[in-house]
Design an enzyme around this catalytic site. Structure first.
Site, short mmCIF file in Angstrom:
data_model
loop_
_atom_site.label_atom_id
_atom_site.label_comp_id
_atom_site.label_asym_id
_atom_site.label_seq_id
_atom_site.Cartn_x
_atom_site.Cartn_y
_atom_site.Cartn_z
N ARG A 256 0.87 -1.18 0.00
CA ARG A 256 0.00 0.00 0.00
C ARG A 256 0.91 1.23 0.00
O ARG A 256 1.59 1.51 0.98
CB ARG A 256 -0.91 -0.02 1.23
CG ARG A 256 -1.57 1.30 1.43
CD ARG A 256 -2.53 1.49 2.59
NE ARG A 256 -2.45 0.77 3.82
CZ ARG A 256 -1.83 1.23 4.92
NH1 ARG A 256 -1.17 2.36 4.90
NH2 ARG A 256 -1.85 0.53 6.02
N HIS A 260 -3.47 4.32 5.17
CA HIS A 260 -4.61 3.41 5.33
C HIS A 260 -5.89 4.08 4.83
O HIS A 260 -6.63 3.54 4.03
CB HIS A 260 -4.74 3.02 6.81
CG HIS A 260 -6.08 2.47 7.18
ND1 HIS A 260 -6.57 1.30 6.65
CD2 HIS A 260 -7.03 2.94 8.02
CE1 HIS A 260 -7.79 1.08 7.15
NE2 HIS A 260 -8.09 2.06 7.97
N TYR A 269 4.95 5.01 10.79
CA TYR A 269 5.23 3.57 10.95
C TYR A 269 5.96 2.94 9.76
O TYR A 269 6.21 1.75 9.78
CB TYR A 269 3.93 2.81 11.26
CG TYR A 269 2.79 3.01 10.27
CD1 TYR A 269 2.76 2.29 9.08
CD2 TYR A 269 1.77 3.92 10.53
CE1 TYR A 269 1.72 2.46 8.18
CE2 TYR A 269 0.73 4.09 9.63
CZ TYR A 269 0.70 3.37 8.46
OH TYR A 269 -0.33 3.53 7.58
#
Lengths: 368, 327
Positions: A256, A260, A269
């Site tokens: 990805r 998100h 992260y």
């Protein structure tokens, strides 16, 4: 004492190397025209995704879950399905869903909160994207059971991410499907992260695909940024299901590239260097373009012409989404809880309408 | 009219609906070869085949989730949860999926499933085979919840549940299976969901109840009738949607309301019933509403003394009736 363990590391199936060269078995049914169509769809999907993020920043679109980086996994897998097959997607399957027939404006309306975005074209057996993680995998098993019970020549597919493989419903679904040998295909896009949690925290096994072994079904691990390999893997799984061979778990290893959702900040992260490799050298669209150019099936003129056309189509979809009639609040709030409203619902609806007629200054009776 | 046990009424209605509509199929644990742990589905696999009476793995979320998917594909699944206590792993599928698919698809999809579950105590089931879980689901828009008390209603409500286009939870009290016998119409008419039924006419006080409570109330009403107390009994039959009109009418009828259920009191069905009466019929009351319910403990114990201490009794209900009549 002999114990069970996993020792066999199978490399992810690959047909196209990142430089576009062919390193694996080419699927027979895939000619240049089909390959170009995959490419056009992937470019269209990427530009749609980027446009949606811009619309969000401009305040014209609500929360949106981007899929950039996963175009090969989605187009390659949906391309192996027939329009009559059952599709149970998650919310991040918008590229695949559009390929399957969801009008792009509906994908935008979903992020505008319009209830009509929960509808899919009547001729498709595709459900709206599932928000609750893994719940739809069981539904695919149920549809597959119905196909088997009625002797239909259809398969049921479930689409989900790596995070879903930690949910009980994933395991219950694979087990149930395996026991009854139903025509189901489980397609996992392992995009490395469930919001912020890396796949290494999601599971202790090196792959998702190997979990198939525990259920007595076939597992395939495929390079999810290689559209040809994804297509080949999904074709195999679908053909097995259709022929009565039972379910398959396909793991597409992808990435990805974005957050998100628009409410997420992945810089907190993600490793910037790893990120850069996935976004540049391993990008699925770049890989397919290099392949097409090697085959003499694409050039700069085709590229700029298609980008122009894709952008026009996206602009038209945005226009249709933004001019779509607003929902009727009374109808949406109370109309579709049950087939027939209960007396209490009918009373609430009447109260809501009466309050609206008076200008809505005091809220409505049901809220007091 | 045939006289049947409660369990026979459920079995026969299942068989008749399966014969009537080939889309209807049963799935659950031990429902096939064994015919169910209570024998509700006895003989149905032999009659309708494995594909229509499916012995599933031990997996409640999948039983309901697969039912939902099969219903999307045009079947009418009747899922059996072996004991209502075990419905909890399937709660996400029931509440987030079955109850919401019509709503979230703006009427594009619907979910005509039935989830049957034996509930309640009094059969030495212990903590995990005796619970009343109905109130967990009566809070949820999109679901319908029924709890028949008589063989006729067990058959009629099951028919309605199977023919309903929306998800219906069908709670059958396991103590009633073989302890209650009654007339069941041969014609096989459905009993409409959402309609309570007056099980006894009376004038001094009203009991509002469902399931096993109906039988306790009927017996207790006989006891106190001998003492000159006339009891009106309303059987809710459907717990969602509640028959508000019938509840208010029954409350106004006597002005005194005693609510009886085996489930514990806090946020139980009785809480909603009493709230409705307080909202709409407070000034028709001659006494405070009283709720007689199971104790506020997690579940009933296995030891006979503990089970007896938990369960409502005819004597207990009769005593509450007397107190209310005296008020």
């Amino acid at each position: 004492m002999r114990t069970y363990s996993w020792e066999e590391e199978i490399p992810a199936h690959q047909v196209l190397a990142p430089d576009g060269s062919v390193v694996g078995e080419w699927p027979e049914s895939l000619d240049d025209e089909r390959l170009r169509s995959f490419y056009r769809w992937m470019v269209f999907a990427r530009r749609f995704d980027q446009r949606a993020l811009t619309l969000h920043r401009q305040g014209r679109l609500g929360t949106y879950a981007p899929f950039s980086g996963q175009e090969a996994a989605q187009i390659g897998s949906f391309a192996a399905l027939e329009k009559t097959d059952w599709v149970f997607p998650s919310y991040r399957e918008v590229a695949g869903m559009m390929y399957h027939g969801l009008p792009p404006e509906m994908a935008l309306l979903f992020s505008k909160g319009h209830p009509d975005a929960g509808k899919v074209p009547a001729e498709l057996n595709m459900l709206p994207g599932k928000i609750v993680i893994a719940a739809q995998i069981l539904h695919a098993v149920g549809a597959a059971w119905a196909c088997k019970q009625r002797g239909e020549d259809r398969v049921a597919s479930a689409f989900f991410g790596d995070g879903a493989t930690s949910q009980g419903d994933f395991h219950e679904a694979l087990n149930f499907a395996a026991v009854f040998r139903v025509p189901a295909v489980f397609f996992c896009q392992n995009n490395q992260f469930a919001i912020s949690v890396p796949v290494t925290r999601q599971m202790a096994t090196p792959t998702v695909a190997q979990k198939a072994v525990a259920y007595g079904i076939e597992g395939i691990r495929v390079d999810g940024n290689d559209v040809v390999a994804v297509y080949a893997a999904m074709c195999r799984a679908v053909a097995r299901a259709r022929a009565g061979g039972g379910p398959t778990l396909v793991e597409a290893v992808t990435y990805r590239q974005g957050p998100h959702t628009t409410a997420d900040d992945p810089r907190r992260y993600r490793d910037p260097q790893v990120h850069q490799t996935w976004v540049e050298a391993l990008d699925p669209i770049r890989r397919l373009r290099l392949c097409l150019e090697r085959r003499g099936a694409w050039d700069e003129a085709a590229e700029s012409a298609w980008i122009r056309e894709a952008d026009e189509r996206i602009a038209a979809a945005v226009e249709r989404a933004e001019s779509y009639p607003a929902p009727d609040a009374a109808e949406v709030l109370f109309g579709h809880v049950y087939a027939e409203p209960t007396p209490a619902l009918a009373a609430q609806r009447a109260g809501f309408l009466a309050e609206q007629a008076e200008g809505g200054a005091n809220g409505w009776p049901g809220a007091r | 009219m045939a006289v049947k046990l409660y369990i026979e009424a459920i079995h026969d209605a299942l068989a008749e609906e399966m014969a009537r509509d080939e889309r209807v199929f049963i799935l659950g644990e031990d429902v096939g070869v064994r015919g169910g742990v209570f024998r509700v589905t006895q003989g149905l696999q032999e009659r309708f085949g494995e594909y229509r009476v499916l012995d599933t793995p031990l997996t409640e979320s999948a039983i309901v989730g697969v039912a939902i998917g099969a219903s999307a594909a045009g079947l009418i699944p009747v899922a059996e949860i072996q004991f209502a206590d075990f419905i909890l792993p399937a709660v996400n599928q029931i509440i987030s999926e079955a109850a919401k698919i019509r709503y979230r698809s703006n009427n594009d999809w619907h979910c005509p499933i039935v989830v049957r579950a034996p509930y309640g105590g009094g059969v030495h089931g212990a903590l995990y085979h005796s619970q009343s879980v109905e109130a967990l689901f009566t809070h949820v828009p999109g679901l319908k919840v029924v709890a028949p008390a008589t063989p006729a209603d067990a058959a009629g409500l099951l028919r309605s549940a199977i023919r309903d286009p929306d998800p219906v939870l069908y709670f059958e009290h396991k103590k009633l299976y073989r302890s209650v016998r009654g007339e069941v119409p041969e014609a096989g008419e459905p009993v409409p969901i959402g309609h309570a039924k007056v099980q006894r006419e009376g004038s001094d006080l009203t009991v509002i109840t469902y399931g096993l409570g109906v039988h306790l109330a009927l017996e207790a009403a006989e006891q106190v009738a001998a003492e000159g107390v006339s009891v009106h009994i309303l059987d809710l039959r459907t717990l969602r949607p509640l028959d508000e009109e019938a509840i208010l009418e029954a409350a106004r009828r006597t002005g005194k309301v005693l609510i009886v259920h085996e489930d514990n009191k806090v946020c139980g069905v009785g809480a909603e019933v009493s709230a409705l009466i307080a909202e709409h019929a407070l000034f028709d009351l001659d006494a405070p509403i009283r709720r007689l319910a199971g104790p506020e403990v997690p579940a009933m114990g296995y030891a006979p003394t503990l089970e007896k201490a938990y369960m409502l009794s005819v004597d207990g209900v009769a005593e509450a009736m007397r107190a209310m009549a005296r008020f």
